[in-house]
Design an enzyme around this catalytic site. Structure first.
Site, PDB file in Angstrom:
ATOM      1  N   ASN B 142     -20.570  13.411 -47.183  1.00 51.10           N
ATOM      2  CA  ASN B 142     -21.122  14.755 -46.989  1.00 51.10           C
ATOM      3  C   ASN B 142     -22.568  14.727 -46.507  1.00 51.10           C
ATOM      4  O   ASN B 142     -22.996  15.607 -45.766  1.00 51.10           O
ATOM      5  CB  ASN B 142     -21.038  15.562 -48.296  1.00 51.10           C
ATOM      6  CG  ASN B 142     -19.613  15.777 -48.743  1.00 51.10           C
ATOM      7  OD1 ASN B 142     -19.050  14.927 -49.425  1.00 51.10           O
ATOM      8  ND2 ASN B 142     -19.005  16.876 -48.331  1.00 51.10           N
ATOM      9  N   HIS B 195     -15.001   7.693 -41.979  1.00 50.03           N
ATOM     10  CA  HIS B 195     -16.215   8.059 -42.724  1.00 50.03           C
ATOM     11  C   HIS B 195     -17.443   7.448 -42.062  1.00 50.03           C
ATOM     12  O   HIS B 195     -18.504   8.072 -42.001  1.00 50.03           O
ATOM     13  CB  HIS B 195     -16.128   7.591 -44.185  1.00 50.03           C
ATOM     14  CG  HIS B 195     -15.178   8.397 -45.004  1.00 50.03           C
ATOM     15  ND1 HIS B 195     -15.171   8.378 -46.377  1.00 50.03           N
ATOM     16  CD2 HIS B 195     -14.202   9.270 -44.648  1.00 50.03           C
ATOM     17  CE1 HIS B 195     -14.220   9.193 -46.837  1.00 50.03           C
ATOM     18  NE2 HIS B 195     -13.628   9.734 -45.795  1.00 50.03           N
ATOM     19  N   TYR B 251      -4.771  14.044 -40.258  1.00 50.87           N
ATOM     20  CA  TYR B 251      -6.051  13.359 -40.424  1.00 50.87           C
ATOM     21  C   TYR B 251      -6.686  12.981 -39.087  1.00 50.87           C
ATOM     22  O   TYR B 251      -7.895  12.821 -39.001  1.00 50.87           O
ATOM     23  CB  TYR B 251      -5.897  12.145 -41.355  1.00 50.87           C
ATOM     24  CG  TYR B 251      -5.980  12.580 -42.809  1.00 50.87           C
ATOM     25  CD1 TYR B 251      -7.220  12.805 -43.406  1.00 50.87           C
ATOM     26  CD2 TYR B 251      -4.839  12.836 -43.563  1.00 50.87           C
ATOM     27  CE1 TYR B 251      -7.312  13.254 -44.715  1.00 50.87           C
ATOM     28  CE2 TYR B 251      -4.928  13.287 -44.869  1.00 50.87           C
ATOM     29  CZ  TYR B 251      -6.168  13.489 -45.449  1.00 50.87           C
ATOM     30  OH  TYR B 251      -6.265  13.935 -46.735  1.00 50.87           O
ATOM     31  N   HIS B 405      -2.757   7.802 -47.142  1.00 54.72           N
ATOM     32  CA  HIS B 405      -2.153   9.113 -46.893  1.00 54.72           C
ATOM     33  C   HIS B 405      -0.791   9.008 -46.213  1.00 54.72           C
ATOM     34  O   HIS B 405      -0.211  10.028 -45.831  1.00 54.72           O
ATOM     35  CB  HIS B 405      -3.095   9.974 -46.048  1.00 54.72           C
ATOM     36  CG  HIS B 405      -4.313  10.424 -46.809  1.00 54.72           C
ATOM     37  ND1 HIS B 405      -4.232  11.133 -47.985  1.00 54.72           N
ATOM     38  CD2 HIS B 405      -5.640  10.231 -46.577  1.00 54.72           C
ATOM     39  CE1 HIS B 405      -5.452  11.379 -48.442  1.00 54.72           C
ATOM     40  NE2 HIS B 405      -6.317  10.833 -47.619  1.00 54.72           N
ATOM     41  N   HIS B 456      12.240  12.773 -47.145  1.00 55.31           N
ATOM     42  CA  HIS B 456      12.202  12.735 -45.675  1.00 55.31           C
ATOM     43  C   HIS B 456      13.605  12.525 -45.114  1.00 55.31           C
ATOM     44  O   HIS B 456      14.541  12.261 -45.864  1.00 55.31           O
ATOM     45  CB  HIS B 456      11.268  11.603 -45.220  1.00 55.31           C
ATOM     46  CG  HIS B 456       9.866  11.770 -45.705  1.00 55.31           C
ATOM     47  ND1 HIS B 456       9.472  11.338 -46.958  1.00 55.31           N
ATOM     48  CD2 HIS B 456       8.783  12.334 -45.143  1.00 55.31           C
ATOM     49  CE1 HIS B 456       8.183  11.634 -47.134  1.00 55.31           C
ATOM     50  NE2 HIS B 456       7.748  12.246 -46.052  1.00 55.31           N
TER      51      HIS B 456
END
Lengths: 733, 733
Positions: B142, B195, B251, B405, B456
């Protein structure tokens, strides 16, 4: 020969009658000329004409196919005769709009083929015992519809025919059909019922085209000519003074078709009848009532209704065009714009031209009371709105039964907000025209689930439905609409029901309240029951959305899912959670679309809270799976349920933010006085919203209720009794 | 003093550097002037500016609020510092667009307040063990984002400041922040991870604004300056050659933001780097790949994804604007038009002006293979389309794991058609930022259900998930994309997976086939399993819609609803129906929107068919309730599943008609040769569609399969082997 007779009729009675007795009368030659001239400047009219050309060209390519009637509804001959009447009407219109004689010839050949066949036909072979058969279709209703459409096509091309061709069609087809639909079937024709409206429209329009005043008179006044039946009596009796039709919006839409088509024909031929002014303009009110009975383009799904039935259905397109031609109301244009359709008629042209000129104004969706019953004294649908077209809309169902298509849902309600269905009505259990779903008729679950009380947001007593699910009983006993206030910061609808359950009277007030500390209005619900003996009271709330927070302790059935009951719709509910009995108010929060809803509910005696979902005992996967909350009170005789439903916050999945996910109501309280109740909402801001509702709606009676030591006094059936936040010093931190 | 140092830097290296060393460089004064001059002529730009003015004026009214960092994500100080960087950037932009000095002064005061506080800050008090803390926020990510936004605002107003003010902000805030984000935290900065992309963007853009080439070099090449890390290495390694990003579209959208923002800054200041041409223009390909990975505005929900994440998210708005400025591709404008947003940048202005000039063209959604892995050799997403934007789109998920993820869904697929999700992927179990749902983080059911194989449309063996649900294992073993053909009447994607289950290799071919006798293309599915021992094979098909017809006998659980299993997602499935085992092909028909879908499926050995629904063992109502069909084969080692999904017909609830409700496929047959399979569909027209799929995708190998006495011979990995309808005499009636 008959032609010779016709000129003897008092043709002067018809304003639109032409010097040439074969010229069109349902739409005049001058009107057709205007459509041909001006239509191409109105894009919606052009698009509609292009669509029709495609359909009719396709039919023409298939040739003249007029099979001997044989199949029941949905079968080949049934569908072919339906296609034919659309094609006859369409070809007639297109001949006038394009001048292309091929259309006229096609309509002529089709009608002549029918004229050859019709005299040989007896009752339809697929007739059913309880229905009057048609000649072309298994039920006479479809024959009426056939004639309503075909007569329009014939009118358009009649002056292209030789006298011999006209005589053949007139005498071998149209007169015998009109006779069959009237004199030969009085039980169908002389009725106050929408099926009879199709019959009188067919006969009356045929009368105009054939210049046969006797047929027109029958259509307007019934077979006896005394006006006990016929179109005028139907206008007077089938609609309420507010334009509501007993069966509800879905069937009102269906019934509307022949009313506006025939009224339009009357207006054209006998404008002095001022048919659209009759009974305070009830036909125009019916169009308005239908639009008001919708949200985001879809009709309120009360009674047997398909959820996807929209304002763009053909009957409402016709209604809007005809109403616009009468009223020139620019707000109707915004509905037409949404419909993306117009009729290829002078009325449709007016709408298309006005839209092309940008004349539309937003339709004023407003709070409205639509009384039920010919005299307006058999209950009502009460619509409370706030925030316009896609704002909040609450509709309370306080109508009479609605005959066989009625549901057992007195004093139920639905809520829409922010473009979504929030508190729901299941509608009908039916996949119309889907062969795999029982041929598209009403499914067994329509009776076992969709009509039952527990499938609605209505009071169920002892796990039974209102009137024990017998519609004839229901028909005898309408509810009373006690109070309606549709403006300002306190809107309220208040009704009472006596007779839905033996020895039980209940009333309900639903209010839409605005307050400066709340960004959205909230809905307050007060339901009071007076019983004669101890009973089980169930009050369901069917909601739409994903549960966010269950604000009470409950036993969850996570690994086996029991069924709630054995009959009256209860057999279709899975139980997901059940709480212990408690008298404390509880909450349930869900998310639908981008908004949260918190329902806060309490009662005068301990209740259990059940979370359920529809779909049990559904062997053929006929039901949708939809959640509901049921408040269940056991052992009481008199009881009060009270609640508040609060829209709040925003969930934005695109920008990934949430605000206002917490309710701004801190507490819900209730007190009963001797003849009235107060519901109070304490907001997180400290302010209190309070609503008083008396048993008696009289505007002059005084009431006094004490709630937690505070006195509330007012005069009248209801009152808003808010308190500001206490001074800072007096508040706890 | 430091200012004096800076002019010694080789400023000539920057094309955009101004004579005034305080003038803006991220957007040049000339560009700002153009935006001020031309923006008012572009409605989208005007609307965006008006929105920003509203937001910034609101922030200005609240004053300079820079609290000492204290709260974790979602808490007050966290949210306030987020609001502040948006306000600093916004105020800087608005100062340039309006000339209103109040905006500049506000941004200045805000930055000075930060400059006073920043030197006193240590690690954020809410840091977590496994995360590098920021100074302003609980995690360093952040802080990077704060600087990326704030440096843009500072750049815009820097020339309004006194030298002393500039020195304070440069030396007390920006240089220490840039140092903290780079030299002081090498484990964050020197990484090939999104990041780190935020960190290098923050440091690099600060370098441009402070005319500090050393900072820019660090950002581009990593701390060592050797290019092993830093932005260029990230471009080279984080995207596949086709612009795909390993974690999947959801993402990829998030990762894209800092890439396009920093690349835009590099392009402005060092155009000679041709950053947008690097690696064959991979950043522009990434924007295109993301748009191609969507249907009707929403991203394919592979891996952890919110279903409602659309192309209008801010990162994609930025990406489209930047890509348009580079390519002037008019099809990007139709995406911008759908987004209804532009950035208030020179690139956004270009888009808004081009839209105002009506230059947009429809975006060409097309069949595309998006290879995964830096070298494009770690599987792929294969997209097969037919019929354009809202036509049929099939996406097959043959990618590598996608790190933490990723879902265990190798060789799964989704299907869209006619604007609807037809064959579905659950996405993630999460209500982002909804406090009531575990604070908005991933829910427990994300692991127990959403990631599992049975959630799935992928093969599950012995009721376990692929890689036993361990993502690090999955990361080691990508699938192989064997074949892709995205044009013409036979489109096919073919992939193989070895290692998802011990001793099991499986491959799958999904094909989109058009045929003159079918109004819509159909999807053929062939899945072949080679096992090393007897196993249970489950093949789920998650579909969206209401079941119309179950074409097989099944025991229905109508009054109690058992759970399918105990783990690996099976515990979340209710069982509604189960058939006995049979080798005969079966059908299931459902309705979604206005179209019917019939799935016809068979296998090489008897299977049972289970109809299930998600929602069991879900104590907090976290799951949506969605149906699935599971084909279950027990006792086989090698096995083949084959099926065809056929869109057909139309259900029109408005006009109340249905056509084409019956499938046009009469039979589904399959045969296995020595090294290939043939699937044959007999149509009701009599014609046969046949598809051959070899084990080996080699284009030169010959194959021979006999099906029901007919020989099928072809060369290559797949072939279309249709037969016309037999001559009339040869057909049975």
């Amino acid at each position: 020969m008959l032609m010779a007779c016709m000129v003897l009729l008092p043709a002067a009675a018809y304003a639109a009658s032409a010097s040439d007795d074969a010229a069109p009368v349902l739409v005049t030659p001058a009107e057709y000329a205007a459509m041909k001239r001006e239509g191409p400047q109105a894009p919606l009219f052009v698009a509609e004409q292009r669509n029709l050309e495609r359909t009719v060209r396709k039919a023409m390519a298939a040739g003249i196919v007029v099979p001997l009637p044989k199949d029941p509804g949905g079968g080949y001959t049934h569908e072919q005769h339906k296609r034919n009447y659309m094609a006859i009407q369409g070809a007639g219109t297109l001949y006038r709009l394009t001048g292309d004689r091929a259309y006229a010839d096609y309509a002529r050949d089709m009608l002549l083929a029918y004229a050859r066949m019709y005299p040989k036909l007896g009752p339809h072979p697929a007739q059913r015992d309880n229905q009057i058969p048609g000649r072309l279709f298994w039920q006479i209703l479809n024959d009426s519809v056939w004639l309503v459409y075909s007569i329009q096509g014939y009118d358009a091309i009649r002056d292209t025919l030789t006298p011999a061709q006209r005589a053949t069609i007139d005498n071998d087809l149209l007169r015998p059909m009109a006779r069959y639909l009237s004199d030969d079937t009085p039980k169908n024709f002389d009725q106050i019922h929408n099926h009879a409206t199709w019959a009188v429209a067919a006969v009356g329009m045929t009368g105009y085209v054939l210049r046969d005043h006797a047929l027109v008179d029958k259509a307007l006044l019934g077979l006896s000519g005394k006006g006990q039946y016929g179109f005028l009596a139907q206008i007077d009796q089938l609609f309420s003074p507010d334009g509501y039709y007993e069966e509800g919006p879905y069937y009102q839409r269906y019934a509307l078709g022949p009313f506006v088509i025939f009224a339009g024909a009357i207006q054209h031929n006998e404008p002095k009848r001022k048919i659209f002014q009759r009974r305070g303009g009830v036909l125009l009110k019916a169009v308005d009532a239908l639009i008001q009975s919708s949200y985001d383009g879809y009709l309120f799904p009360f009674n047997d209704s398909l959820l996807d039935k929209g304002l763009d259905s053909e009957e409402i397109v016709t209604g809007v065009d005809v109403a616009y031609a009468q009223t020139q109301a620019p707000e109707l244009l915004s509905i037409a714009k949404w419909q993306k359709r117009v009729m290829l008629t002078p009325e449709g042209l007016q709408v298309a031209r006005a839209l092309a000129a940008g004349k539309e104004r937003p339709f004023a969706f407003r709070s409205i009371l639509l009384r039920d019953g010919a005299n307006g004294d058999r209950g009502a649908i009460a619509v409370l709105r706030s925030g316009g077209e896609r704002g909040l809309a609450l509709a309370m169902k306080n109508t009479s039964q609605g005959m066989g298509h009625g549901h057992f849902d007195r004093l139920s309600w639905v809520l829409y907000d922010h473009g979504e269905r929030v508190v729901t009505d299941y509608g009908s259990a039916r996949f119309i025209n889907v062969e795999a779903k029982q041929g598209g008729i009403y499914l067994p679950e329509n009776t076992s689930w969709a009509k039952q009380t527990v499938a609605h947001n209505a009071l169920a007593v002892n796990e039974r439905s209102q009137f024990d699910g017998e519609w004839r009983k229901g028909e005898a006993t309408p509810p009373q609409q006690l109070l309606f206030a549709g403006e300002g910061d306190t809107q309220i609808a208040f009704a009472r029901m006596d007779g839905a359950y033996p020895g039980v009277v209940f009333d309900r007030a639903l209010a839409v309240l605005k307050h400066a500390d709340l960004p959205q209005p909230v809905v307050v619900d007060l339901l009071r029951v007076h019983g004669s003996k101890v009973a089980r009271y169930d009050l369901p709330l069917h909601f739409n959305g994903q549960i966010m927070a269950v604000g009470f302790d409950a036993t969850r059935h996570v690994a086996d899912r029991p069924v709630l009951g054995g009959k009256a719709g209860y057999q279709h509910l899975w139980v997901d959670a059940e709480s212990a009995a408690s008298a404390d108010p509880r909450t349930l929060t869900w998310l639908i679309g981008t908004r949260f809803y918190t329902y806060r509910f309490g009662a005068s005696a301990p209740t259990r809270a059940l979370l359920v979902e529809s779909g049990a005992n559904d062997p053929d996967f006929n039901l949708r799976h939809e959640p509901a909350l049921i408040q269940r009170m056991d052992g009481a005789t008199d009881a009060t349920f009270f609640g508040v439903l609060e829209p709040h916050g925003e969930y934005n999945g695109t920008a990934e933010y949430v605000h206002g996910a917490d309710s701004r109501i801190q507490a819900l309280r209730h007190a009963r006085g001797s003849d009235a109740d107060v519901i109070a909402l304490t907001l997180t801001s400290g302010a209190t919203i309070a609503l008083g509702v008396a048993d008696d709606p009289s505007p002059t009676r005084k009431h006094h209720v004490v709630l937690d030591g505070t006195s509330y006094d007012w005069t009248g059936g209801h009152a808003r009794l808010d308190r500001a936040a206490p001074a800072q010093g007096g508040r706890k931190p």
